[in-house]
Motif scaffolding. Sequence first.
Motif, PDB file in Angstrom:
ATOM      1  N   GLN A  52       6.794   5.403 -11.007  1.00 42.82           N
ATOM      2  CA  GLN A  52       7.285   4.229 -10.754  1.00 42.82           C
ATOM      3  C   GLN A  52       6.011   2.980 -10.215  1.00 42.82           C
ATOM      4  OE1 GLN A  52      10.092   2.847 -11.587  1.00 42.82           O
ATOM      5  NE2 GLN A  52      10.178   0.824 -10.750  1.00 42.82           N
ATOM      6  N   ASP A  53       5.305   3.637  -9.243  1.00 45.28           N
ATOM      7  CA  ASP A  53       4.088   2.685  -8.552  1.00 45.28           C
ATOM      8  C   ASP A  53       2.941   2.766  -9.135  1.00 45.28           C
ATOM      9  OD1 ASP A  53       6.392   2.055  -6.920  1.00 45.28           O
ATOM     10  OD2 ASP A  53       5.988   3.695  -5.590  1.00 45.28           O
TER      11      ASP A  53
ATOM     12  N   ASP B 241       0.468   0.898  -6.525  1.00 48.49           N
ATOM     13  CA  ASP B 241       1.348  -0.184  -5.976  1.00 48.49           C
ATOM     14  C   ASP B 241       1.909   0.595  -4.609  1.00 48.49           C
ATOM     15  OD1 ASP B 241       2.526  -2.583  -5.266  1.00 48.49           O
ATOM     16  OD2 ASP B 241       4.233  -2.524  -6.754  1.00 48.49           O
ATOM     17  N   LYS B 242       2.334  -0.163  -3.679  1.00 51.32           N
ATOM     18  CA  LYS B 242       2.931   0.275  -2.294  1.00 51.32           C
ATOM     19  C   LYS B 242       2.159   1.318  -1.819  1.00 51.32           C
ATOM     20  CE  LYS B 242       7.406  -0.679  -4.591  1.00 51.32           C
ATOM     21  NZ  LYS B 242       8.826  -0.203  -4.737  1.00 51.32           N
ATOM     22  N   TRP B 243       0.775   1.008  -1.478  1.00 50.78           N
ATOM     23  CA  TRP B 243      -0.095   1.954  -1.015  1.00 50.78           C
ATOM     24  C   TRP B 243      -1.270   1.197  -0.192  1.00 50.78           C
ATOM     25  CZ3 TRP B 243      -4.696   4.165  -0.017  1.00 50.78           C
ATOM     26  CH2 TRP B 243      -4.633   5.235   0.674  1.00 50.78           C
TER      27      TRP B 243
ATOM     28  N   ALA C 225       1.044   0.817   2.000  1.00 46.61           N
ATOM     29  CA  ALA C 225       2.469   0.497   2.650  1.00 46.61           C
ATOM     30  C   ALA C 225       2.917  -0.492   1.660  1.00 46.61           C
ATOM     31  CB  ALA C 225       2.566   0.101   3.870  1.00 46.61           C
ATOM     32  N   GLU C 226       4.300  -0.717   1.736  1.00 49.09           N
ATOM     33  CA  GLU C 226       5.136  -1.907   1.029  1.00 49.09           C
ATOM     34  C   GLU C 226       4.274  -3.275   1.131  1.00 49.09           C
ATOM     35  OE1 GLU C 226       8.136  -3.105  -1.668  1.00 49.09           O
ATOM     36  OE2 GLU C 226       7.851  -0.888  -0.704  1.00 49.09           O
ATOM     37  N   GLY C 227       4.077  -3.752   0.136  1.00 46.85           N
ATOM     38  CA  GLY C 227       3.244  -5.190  -0.005  1.00 46.85           C
ATOM     39  C   GLY C 227       1.999  -4.945  -0.052  1.00 46.85           C
ATOM     40  N   HIS C 228       1.501  -3.722  -0.512  1.00 50.36           N
ATOM     41  CA  HIS C 228       0.014  -3.757  -0.561  1.00 50.36           C
ATOM     42  C   HIS C 228      -0.194  -2.721  -2.007  1.00 50.36           C
ATOM     43  CE1 HIS C 228      -0.680  -5.052   3.866  1.00 50.36           C
ATOM     44  NE2 HIS C 228       0.281  -4.418   3.736  1.00 50.36           N
ATOM     45  N   ALA C 229      -1.406  -2.714  -2.564  1.00 48.69           N
ATOM     46  CA  ALA C 229      -1.639  -2.132  -3.648  1.00 48.69           C
ATOM     47  C   ALA C 229      -3.268  -1.769  -3.590  1.00 48.69           C
ATOM     48  CB  ALA C 229      -1.437  -2.646  -5.034  1.00 48.69           C
TER      49      ALA C 229
ATOM     50  N   ARG D  58       0.586  -8.193  -1.671  1.00 48.68           N
ATOM     51  CA  ARG D  58       1.610  -8.398  -2.407  1.00 48.68           C
ATOM     52  C   ARG D  58       2.940  -8.847  -1.664  1.00 48.68           C
ATOM     53  NH1 ARG D  58       3.337  -5.031  -7.264  1.00 48.68           N
ATOM     54  NH2 ARG D  58       3.460  -6.984  -8.259  1.00 48.68           N
TER      55      ARG D  58
ATOM     56  N   PRO E 297       6.526 -10.906  -0.709  1.00 48.30           N
ATOM     57  CA  PRO E 297       7.769 -11.390  -1.439  1.00 48.30           C
ATOM     58  C   PRO E 297       7.348 -12.483  -2.367  1.00 48.30           C
ATOM     59  CG  PRO E 297       8.341 -10.693   0.829  1.00 48.30           C
ATOM     60  CD  PRO E 297       6.766 -10.785   0.767  1.00 48.30           C
TER      61      PRO E 297
END
Length: 391
Positions: free
Chosen positions: A75-76, A94-96, A98-102, A144, A146
Amino acid sequence: MSADHLPPTTRKSVYKCHFIILLLCFFILPTEAIGEIDPERRTNMEVGFAGPLYNNGPLGGYGMVLFNRPHFRDQDTYLLAILSPYLFAEVIRDKWPAEGHALGFSIGGGFLINDFDQVRDGSYVRRESFRGHGADTAFSYYLRPPPIGGELPVDGILRFASRYAIYQRSGDTDPAYLLPADSFVHSVKVGVRVGGVPPELLPEKALEVSLWHQVDYRVKTGLHGLPGQRQETEHLTQQTWGSLGGTMPLWREQSGSVMMSAGTSGRTDEFSCYRMGSGLRFQDEVPLILHGYYFREIFARSFFLLNTSYRFAPIPAMERLQLQLNYDYALIGYLPGHDLPRSSLNGLGADIILRFPDDITLVMGYGYGVDGPRHGGFGGHQINVMFEWKM
């Protein structure tokens, strides 16, 4: 067994593969690429050509097959690959951490990406033009937050990249011309983008606000050029630029597009300044379109650029036929040694757009460079052909 004896779905796949292979074998014009997180699954073939209608100017173009695979393997994970004479691939997690980072890692390499066409006073100087190849690798961090209103994406990007440029004489390069030194070029790029324009030939709807800054460090510098006219490449160069605008449907089969771009630079040279000219959609990572002028004719230290277009169906009953009218305006601060008689440049263009089944689009266009110097007067004539196949 011939393809005619195969089932229809299999036969269609075979024809696609044959066409792709032939294109990649014979179409050897490069395109630059940059990785970014694209949520849409795409397999697009993009081909473009630009050339002067009357004068002896440089030919330009691109040819590529773009694969974008969101949620690749899981998914990510996102995958972007571009096949052309210059191959490029980026994997984004993605989401690494943490959430909002890639985080992303990319590699690329191939031919013709560093080609250089010399144009002065509206004339193509073949003996000062040459080929250039190379390879690169990059590590990227994406912020990233919202989306605005739950719809408009916002991306912050920090990219560290290294590329190696190799230069080679063409058949027209003057034997006395000293090529620039082959060198590593290390760069740092930081920017923010709100919205974005999808990698499509004629997007139906788009909105973008973006601002970027890039610093390049060329490890090996030195003189290049003809005896008595040699120039020195810069170690450290910087650019800052931004864009504002988009495309929106108007009514019935009509749409309009307005995009404003501006940029400035610190110390720069022929290989790091802004280049603009022609009407090709994918001619560069940041296409600075100016209809009617040679491909990358303009060498600019700073610029303001306005691109507008209006697209409509001239015959209401024929939705697959459209006409697009273009107007461009540029205000240029020229790179020393590349000044043109006028700093305000106007460009006009008209495109015939043909849409075929299977998501195939063909654009055939003409551009008139109102302020392009040509043979003691003004007025450049340029043709553009672009082809897209959304497979």
